[in-house]
Design an enzyme around this catalytic site. Structure first.
Site, PDB file in Angstrom:
ATOM      1  N   LYS A 142     -12.081  -0.874   8.316  1.00 23.59           N
ATOM      2  CA  LYS A 142     -11.454  -1.800   9.240  1.00 23.59           C
ATOM      3  C   LYS A 142     -11.916  -1.514  10.672  1.00 23.59           C
ATOM      4  CE  LYS A 142      -8.163  -2.167   5.624  1.00 23.59           C
ATOM      5  NZ  LYS A 142      -8.118  -3.543   5.239  1.00 23.59           N
ATOM      6  N   ASP A 163      -1.122   7.189   6.255  1.00 25.44           N
ATOM      7  CA  ASP A 163      -2.233   6.308   5.929  1.00 25.44           C
ATOM      8  C   ASP A 163      -2.483   5.425   7.150  1.00 25.44           C
ATOM      9  OD1 ASP A 163      -3.971   4.358   5.070  1.00 25.44           O
ATOM     10  OD2 ASP A 163      -2.764   3.710   3.354  1.00 25.44           O
ATOM     11  N   TRP A 203       0.834  -1.209   0.000  1.00 28.44           N
ATOM     12  CA  TRP A 203       0.000   0.000   0.000  1.00 28.44           C
ATOM     13  C   TRP A 203       0.860   1.249   0.000  1.00 28.44           C
ATOM     14  CZ3 TRP A 203      -4.500  -0.848  -1.817  1.00 28.44           C
ATOM     15  CH2 TRP A 203      -5.104  -2.094  -1.610  1.00 28.44           C
TER      16      TRP A 203
END
Lengths: 355, 355
Positions: free
Chosen positions: A191, A167, A100
């Site tokens: 999440k 992030d 990511w």
């Protein structure tokens, strides 16, 4: 009863599901579904205001920061952050701690130069790189706080001479964070915070408007701040469910309390992995994530049978990412420790049967 | 019982609300909420595939077109369309039929030159401009099929020498359309198709990849097509509810059947407006929308009392947009004609009391 260890969209509190389902049928006694009310109605504006207030309260967001609920996930932020912060011909610094992070820096290259200060790619991202210097001439320094796929997590955030962009998709609200240390925090909700379809952005106002770029409205943090996350129709349902989840978190004692619970869930699970001769952890010990516990088996042939064994016990979502293999137990805020105990019992029983 | 004439997020079928609420509690007997299952699970992939298949079937989408479910609303498409279709230094043509059209063309200017072929701004957009020439050297021609705020609608789509790009947010699936006439169709879901938080895109594959631009992943139609709307985590719940709504539409006989119903709803309502001395329609007769019926009162002082009168009868969402005033009755697919009759009765009774 299922025990949902899925990596995301992940488990949310059962009471949130009940409240969300009720609101789809009749929102707060309006006689209308939450899905058919105007985002400009006082009823929805109250939802959005409450969601913003809860973020500020739970994360102790200081003055001078704006809280936004946007669309497009962290992947959209990968481009939106440099679009807003990186001047033409400027440079941004990135820490490459996983796929990511690497996708984020790839998007930044559309807007300027990228300096990767360190990478753990050569070891398949099993650790967080630590010895690096953040260039003082960078527009910002980008990090990924938790790497879902590899089960690694920054235990401390670096001191940065330039705005820190983070992030936090997979560990936001799982632990205390000093927001004042960051220029920009973003997180896909799916999440710890809510369902898929909404992205939280916390941005320090005074880092904006300096890049000299012309930015289309929807990609422009200043436009989104000006519109109060309602420059256009927001993802009302996803914001509502996030608000409910944040409210639940507050009722649990807030971030400090949930961090204690999360630490305990992680501690007992890693303890079992380290103790049980069938299993071994994937991530470097000092970088172990308290959100995504990645582990494999010493004997890879037993992995499928173990997954099947777990499945029979209602343990779901345990399969590891294809690039790592084995297992990934995501132990997000809403996962009760009782589910972790069920998993640990399964590991013990399975080891007993396969001595 | 409420009669929801809101302009959007708007009414959806009652049975969709029931199915959606049930899925939030337990999705298809999985023992998990729809909100906590992986977008990569077979269960969700089936939802997405079914949604795409229903769009193709209901709209008779020909070969050579891709169907996407994205985030960010039509406002994001305002920038994404030119980002993908407008070459550096190139030109795009726009029809300025309202505030949304005007916002769309403003975003295009970030990417190239814009030629406004015609505008009805000087009359506060009460009609659709008709006498114009579409420049053959434009990269595309952009139109807005229905103008929610003003209650105008393109009754016929123009023949265009260049790819036709159409914002169908407020009338998609309300009437038959020949998709082959378009290069790109996009629509925020929250009127006829689903809840806020998802955007439908139907794009002709062979118009893509020609602009020579480098486009960040999330803004790039080709990347989204390659990822099958799952380049990153999609807005699962909003896609699910859209799928349910499309399934409902199919069960009603599809677009042809609903168009007939919509025409009848519009016909009876405009008939009453034209007949009732208290009210008058806003839009030019030949451009009247069959989705958003905008009308005012001859005596503006009666508008507030009429809204109150309606409210007492469970008629909600009727207040007109501030830039037009008066009333806007949005009569989307899911609004039953019985609700229109309730509104007509209220108009008659109110006229009787205010003779």
């Amino acid at each position: 009863m299922k025990h949902n260890f899925g990596a995301g969209p992940g488990i949310l509190p059962q009471e949130v599901f009940k409240q969300a389902a009720a609101a789809v049928l009749d929102f707060n006694g309006t006689g209308l579904s939450l899905l058919e009310i105007s985002h400009r109605s006082p009823e929805f504006e109250e939802v959005l205001n409450e969601a913003v207030a809860l973020v500020k309260e739970l994360f102790s967001v200081p003055e001078g920061y704006s809280v936004l609920f946007l669309q497009g996930g962290a992947s959209t932020q990968f481009a939106m952050a440099p679009n807003n912060l990186l001047p033409e011909g400027g440079k941004a610094a990135y820490l490459d701690s996983g796929v990511w992070a690497s996708k984020a820096l790839k998007e930044a290259k559309f807007f300027g130069n990228v300096e990767v200060v360190a990478s753990s790619k050569e070891s398949n991202y099993t650790y967080i790189p630590k010895d690096y210097t953040i260039p003082a001439d960078a527009a910002y320094f980008h990090i990924t706080s938790n790497n879902t796929i590899y089960g690694t997590q920054l235990q401390q955030f670096p001191k940065s001479p330039v705005p820190l962009v983070c992030d936090m998709s997979s560990d936001i609200f799982s632990r205390e964070v000093n927001v004042a240390d960051f220029g920009l925090i973003y997180a896909g909700a799916q999440k710890n915070m809510g369902p898929a379809g909404v992205t939280l952005v916390i941005v320090k106002d005074d880092i904006l408007g300096k890049s000299g770029r012309k930015i289309p409205a929807m990609y422009n943090y200043e436009v989104q701040i000006e519109g109060g996350s309602m420059y256009n129709t927001p993802p009302c349902f996803a914001i509502y469910v996030s608000m409910l989840t944040l409210k639940w978190l507050k009722s649990k004692g807030g971030v400090q309390a949930i961090e204690k619970d999360n630490n305990e869930k992680a501690r007992v699970l890693y303890e079992e992995i380290d103790r049980n001769p069938l299993f071994k952890a994937v991530a470097a010990t000092e970088d172990r994530s308290r959100m995504n516990v990645c582990f494999v088996m010493e004997n890879a042939e037993l992995e499928k049978p173990f997954l099947k064994y777990c499945d029979e016990k209602g343990i779901v979502g345990l399969k590891g990412h294809r690039s790592v293999g084995g297992f990934r137990a995501s132990i997000y805020n809403a996962l009760p420790i009782t589910s972790v105990y069920v998993l640990i019992d399964a590991m013990r029983e399975f080891a007993e049967k396969n001595k």
